[in-house]
Design an enzyme around this catalytic site. Structure first.
Site, PDB file in Angstrom:
ATOM      1  N   ARG A 104       0.852  -1.193   0.000  1.00  0.00           N
ATOM      2  CA  ARG A 104       0.000   0.000   0.000  1.00  0.00           C
ATOM      3  C   ARG A 104       0.880   1.232   0.000  1.00  0.00           C
ATOM      4  NH1 ARG A 104      -4.778   0.242   4.201  1.00  0.00           N
ATOM      5  NH2 ARG A 104      -3.062   0.647   5.616  1.00  0.00           N
ATOM      6  N   THR A 108      -1.196   7.420  -0.519  1.00  0.00           N
ATOM      7  CA  THR A 108      -2.524   7.268  -1.143  1.00  0.00           C
ATOM      8  C   THR A 108      -3.298   6.070  -0.594  1.00  0.00           C
ATOM      9  OG1 THR A 108      -1.682   5.811  -2.862  1.00  0.00           O
ATOM     10  CG2 THR A 108      -1.577   8.168  -3.315  1.00  0.00           C
ATOM     11  N   ASP A 200       0.112  -3.592  12.024  1.00  0.00           N
ATOM     12  CA  ASP A 200       0.606  -3.927  10.677  1.00  0.00           C
ATOM     13  C   ASP A 200       0.959  -5.418  10.638  1.00  0.00           C
ATOM     14  OD1 ASP A 200       2.248  -2.188   8.184  1.00  0.00           O
ATOM     15  OD2 ASP A 200       2.511  -4.352   8.462  1.00  0.00           O
ATOM     16  N   ASP A 203       4.557  -6.366   9.294  1.00  0.00           N
ATOM     17  CA  ASP A 203       5.617  -6.050  10.251  1.00  0.00           C
ATOM     18  C   ASP A 203       5.600  -7.009  11.437  1.00  0.00           C
ATOM     19  OD1 ASP A 203       6.737  -3.968   8.852  1.00  0.00           O
ATOM     20  OD2 ASP A 203       5.507  -2.420   9.811  1.00  0.00           O
TER      21      ASP A 203
HETATM   22  C1  PRP Z   1      -1.313  -5.020   4.198  1.00  0.00           C
HETATM   23  C2  PRP Z   1      -2.138  -6.285   4.237  1.00  0.00           C
HETATM   24  C3  PRP Z   1      -2.921  -6.210   2.976  1.00  0.00           C
HETATM   25  C4  PRP Z   1      -3.177  -4.729   2.847  1.00  0.00           C
HETATM   26  C5  PRP Z   1      -4.581  -4.449   3.270  1.00  0.00           C
HETATM   27  O1  PRP Z   1      -0.235  -5.152   3.358  1.00  0.00           O
HETATM   28  O2  PRP Z   1      -1.350  -7.447   4.340  1.00  0.00           O
HETATM   29  O3  PRP Z   1      -2.241  -6.693   1.838  1.00  0.00           O
HETATM   30  O4  PRP Z   1      -2.256  -4.078   3.717  1.00  0.00           O
HETATM   31  O5  PRP Z   1      -4.891  -3.111   3.086  1.00  0.00           O
HETATM   32  P1  PRP Z   1      -5.951  -2.609   2.012  1.00  0.00           P
HETATM   33  O6  PRP Z   1      -7.159  -3.483   2.193  1.00  0.00           O
HETATM   34  O7  PRP Z   1      -6.193  -1.192   2.415  1.00  0.00           O
HETATM   35  O8  PRP Z   1      -5.355  -2.733   0.653  1.00  0.00           O
HETATM   36  P2  PRP Z   1       0.850  -3.978   3.155  1.00  0.00           P
HETATM   37  O9  PRP Z   1       0.450  -3.119   2.016  1.00  0.00           O
HETATM   38  O10 PRP Z   1       1.082  -3.299   4.480  1.00  0.00           O
HETATM   39  O11 PRP Z   1       2.113  -4.768   2.678  1.00  0.00           O
HETATM   40  P3  PRP Z   1       3.001  -5.867   3.452  1.00  0.00           P
HETATM   41  O12 PRP Z   1       2.149  -7.117   3.604  1.00  0.00           O
HETATM   42  O13 PRP Z   1       4.127  -6.061   2.521  1.00  0.00           O
HETATM   43  O14 PRP Z   1       3.405  -5.305   4.768  1.00  0.00           O
HETATM   44  N1  URA Z   2      -2.655  -3.473   6.717  1.00  0.00           N
HETATM   45  C1  URA Z   2      -2.345  -3.952   7.929  1.00  0.00           C
HETATM   46  O1  URA Z   2      -1.376  -4.716   8.062  1.00  0.00           O
HETATM   47  N2  URA Z   2      -3.088  -3.611   8.964  1.00  0.00           N
HETATM   48  C2  URA Z   2      -4.166  -2.790   8.860  1.00  0.00           C
HETATM   49  O2  URA Z   2      -4.831  -2.505   9.874  1.00  0.00           O
HETATM   50  C3  URA Z   2      -4.479  -2.290   7.585  1.00  0.00           C
HETATM   51  C4  URA Z   2      -3.707  -2.666   6.525  1.00  0.00           C
END
Ligand code: PRP
Ligand code: URA
Length: 209
Positions: A104, A108, A200, A203
């Site tokens: 994400r 944005t 997160d 993380d």
């Molecule tokens: C997180 C999560 C989803 C997304 C959800 O990933 O694992 O993929 O956010 O958010 P959304 O519904 O608003 O799209 P992130 O983008 O943080 O990436 P990561 O798994 O690499 O940490």
């Molecule tokens: N991605 C995450 O990992 N946690 C949230 O709460 C939203 C998006």
């Protein structure tokens, strides 16, 4: 809500309570994500078709049931979805695995694609898209969209925690997709994080913060 299944099994809910706790260690968090995914997989595969087969036991012939119909694929959304794969594959060893890399954009909150590698025959498979979090729904909508571009017609979404905004986004963009969740939380905050959520997921699985 049409096509939305919230899995309120006591074992799932118990593990989810520990998962949400900010004091849960990275090791335990990672293990719990896997365990919850396994339990959710058990429920989300409940309606898979089976066929009758005859099996020769050491004593006699038994009429049994085995899976029939489409083969399965599991597609984690990177990174956090990776944490759900191993325990699902343990239950469905013949499943093939595809990967879709999305993150994400911090400003944005829109998903940015950085990787996509899918089994060649993905279009003929029943696909389980897995990602712990369904927040704005942007990542899920994009991931399901890629799969449809590759010809997939049978797609199930599995998230541990969702919220009304994310569910609505997926339902509007992909009304044919069933969504399995362990919990539907209240809302998103100003940073598009789920409240109360678990923080997160990526993380916490990989210990990057
Ligand atoms: C997180 C999560 C989803 C997304 C959800 O990933 O694992 O993929 O956010 O958010 P959304 O519904 O608003 O799209 P992130 O983008 O943080 O990436 P990561 O798994 O690499 O940490
Ligand atoms: N991605 C995450 O990992 N946690 C949230 O709460 C939203 C998006």
């Amino acid at each position: 809500m049409a096509n939305v299944h919230v899995l309120d099994h006591p074992l799932i809910q118990h593990k989810l309570a520990i998962l949400r706790n900010k004091n849960t260690s990275v090791k335990e968090f990672r293990e719990l994500v896997g365990e919850i995914a396994g339990l959710m997989c058990y429920e989300a595969t409940r309606n898979l078709p089976t066929k009758e087969v005859e099996v020769q036991t050491p004593i006699a012939t038994a009429k049994c049931r085995m899976l029939s119909g489409k083969k399965l694929a599991i597609v984690p959304v990177l990174r956090a979805g990776l944490g759900m794969v191993d325990n699902m594959v343990a239950l469905i060893p013949s499943a093939k695995i595809g990967h879709i890399g999305l993150y994400r954009d911090p400003e944005t909150h829109k998903p940015v694609e950085y990787y996509c590698k899918l089994p060649e025959d993905i279009a003929n498979r029943m696909v389980y898209v897995v990602d712990p979090m369904l927040a704005t729904g942007g990542s899920a909508v994009a991931a399901i969209g890629f799969l449809k571009q590759h010809g997939c017609k049978n797609i199930i979404m599995m998230n541990i925690i969702g919220c009304p905004e994310g569910i609505k986004a997926v339902q509007e963009a992909h009304p044919d997709v069933e969504i399995f969740l362990a919990a539907v939380d209240e809302k998103l905050n100003e940073n598009a994080y789920i409240v109360p959520g678990l923080g997160d997921a990526g993380d916490r699985i990989f210990g990057t913060k």
